[in-house]
Design a protein around this motif. Structure first.
Motif, PDB file in Angstrom:
ATOM      1  N   HIS A 108      -8.709  -2.729  -3.439  1.00 26.48           N
ATOM      2  CA  HIS A 108      -7.315  -3.122  -3.664  1.00 26.48           C
ATOM      3  C   HIS A 108      -7.063  -4.554  -3.223  1.00 26.48           C
ATOM      4  CE1 HIS A 108      -5.993   0.556  -5.310  1.00 26.48           C
ATOM      5  NE2 HIS A 108      -5.821   1.251  -4.191  1.00 26.48           N
TER       6      HIS A 108
ATOM      7  N   HIS B  40      -8.698  -2.463   2.594  1.00 25.71           N
ATOM      8  CA  HIS B  40      -9.118  -1.718   1.400  1.00 25.71           C
ATOM      9  C   HIS B  40      -9.736  -2.746   0.442  1.00 25.71           C
ATOM     10  CE1 HIS B  40      -9.143   0.792  -2.141  1.00 25.71           C
ATOM     11  NE2 HIS B  40      -8.560   1.798  -1.517  1.00 25.71           N
TER      12      HIS B  40
ATOM     13  N   GLY C 135       0.821  -1.194   0.000  1.00 27.41           N
ATOM     14  CA  GLY C 135       0.000   0.000   0.000  1.00 27.41           C
ATOM     15  C   GLY C 135       0.858   1.248   0.000  1.00 27.41           C
ATOM     16  N   SER C 136       0.439   2.268  -0.739  1.00 28.73           N
ATOM     17  CA  SER C 136       1.240   3.493  -0.811  1.00 28.73           C
ATOM     18  C   SER C 136       1.347   4.194   0.527  1.00 28.73           C
ATOM     19  CB  SER C 136       0.641   4.453  -1.849  1.00 28.73           C
ATOM     20  OG  SER C 136      -0.593   4.993  -1.403  1.00 28.73           O
ATOM     21  N   GLU C 137       0.377   3.982   1.415  1.00 29.29           N
ATOM     22  CA  GLU C 137       0.364   4.651   2.715  1.00 29.29           C
ATOM     23  C   GLU C 137       0.731   3.713   3.857  1.00 29.29           C
ATOM     24  OE1 GLU C 137      -0.103   8.014   2.330  1.00 29.29           O
ATOM     25  OE2 GLU C 137      -0.095   7.259   0.268  1.00 29.29           O
TER      26      GLU C 137
ATOM     27  N   VAL D 152       2.337  -0.867  -6.305  1.00 31.78           N
ATOM     28  CA  VAL D 152       1.989   0.004  -5.185  1.00 31.78           C
ATOM     29  C   VAL D 152       0.517   0.376  -5.333  1.00 31.78           C
ATOM     30  CG1 VAL D 152       2.482   2.162  -3.983  1.00 31.78           C
ATOM     31  CG2 VAL D 152       4.347   0.887  -5.076  1.00 31.78           C
ATOM     32  N   TYR D 153      -0.278   0.016  -4.349  1.00 30.13           N
ATOM     33  CA  TYR D 153      -1.722   0.241  -4.391  1.00 30.13           C
ATOM     34  C   TYR D 153      -2.034   1.578  -3.704  1.00 30.13           C
ATOM     35  CZ  TYR D 153      -1.887  -4.606  -5.832  1.00 30.13           C
ATOM     36  OH  TYR D 153      -1.691  -5.781  -6.519  1.00 30.13           O
ATOM     37  N   GLY D 154      -2.495   2.527  -4.518  1.00 27.80           N
ATOM     38  CA  GLY D 154      -2.661   3.894  -4.064  1.00 27.80           C
ATOM     39  C   GLY D 154      -3.655   4.045  -2.922  1.00 27.80           C
ATOM     40  N   GLY D 155      -3.225   4.726  -1.860  1.00 24.85           N
ATOM     41  CA  GLY D 155      -4.095   5.017  -0.736  1.00 24.85           C
ATOM     42  C   GLY D 155      -4.246   3.903   0.268  1.00 24.85           C
TER      43      GLY D 155
END
Length: 241
Positions: free
Chosen positions: A221, A218, A165-167, A194-197
């Motif tokens: 995702h 998520h 995850g990007s975060e 990279v999975y945004g958010g």
């Protein structure tokens, strides 16, 4: 729906009696096989269902245990066990090899066609099997951008797919960079998505109601990451009758 069979398997590893979940596809012949490693808290119904889903696709699948049949929902207890484990490649390899032995002794398993996927701690164990030179057809990890001892990534003999995850505060950009640099320097066929958010453990539906900073499911995702893992297996470890 394809009929599968499942059973619980017990085996020794890391000084404990591990309790894994073995899922077998329909039929009687040998099939490619997949190790499925759990997140840090341990084996749960999430990984058992993933093993079942792989069996429905035609794979022999073993969701392996890391904590001697326990699910560590207390974060302090989980960290107290997992942090020393993640710092000890030989211990991780021991847990992975014990599960691999169980998978290879299953008569339905084709021992020449095995992949390892894992999440968090289970993904780190999958990577360590690769760094130990195990003949795997693919390694897939989520939330497990762990690096190994110098030079040992050159022993990885298969494509590596990783998702994060990007975060994710536990696997931040610096950790991503270290992991990809290791893979690239070793000449590994690697991919990183990279999975945004998304936060840490974004792929993992909640097992309990605890709120943990930096951790969150998520759903969209999670579905994408599972499709990516299945796609990796279809590419590198196709099921043939």
């Amino acid at each position: 729906m394809t009929t599968i069979t499942t059973r619980t398997v017990e085996y020794p590893a890391d000084g404990l009696t591990m309790t894994g979940h073995l899922a077998l596809p329909a039929g009687v012949g040998r099939r490619p096989a997949v190790l499925v490693g759990p997140e840090g808290p341990g084996l749960s119904d999430v990984e058992r269902r993933r093993a079942d889903a792989l069996a429905e696709l035609g794979y022999v699948a073993l969701a392996f245990d890391v904590h001697g049949g326990r699910y560590l929902d207390d974060i302090e207890e989980m960290l107290a066990r997992c942090m020393p484990l993640l710092a000890d490649p030989d211990r991780m390899r021991g847990i992975g090899h014990a599960a691999l032995d169980v998978l290879c002794t299953e008569p339905r398993t084709d021992p020449g066609r095995i992949a390892a996927i894992g999440y968090g701690t289970g993904g780190a164990i999958a990577l360590e099997l690769g760094r130990d030179g195990v003949d795997l057809r693919a390694i897939g990890t989520v939330n497990a951008l762990t690096t190994g001892r110098a030079g040992e990534a050159a022993r990885i003999r298969c494509p590596v797919w990783a998702g994060v995850g990007s975060e994710d505060p536990i696997m931040p950009p610096a950790q991503r960079d270290a992991f990809t640099a290791e893979m690239q320097a070793a000449g590994v066929d690697w991919r990183l998505v990279v999975y945004g958010g998304a936060l840490h453990a974004f792929h993992h539906p909640p097992v309990d109601q605890a709120v943990r900073p930096g951790v969150g499911h998520h759903p969209e995702h999670a579905r994408r990451a599972w499709r990516d893992v299945v796609g990796l297996l279809a590419e590198c470890l196709p099921v043939t009758q």
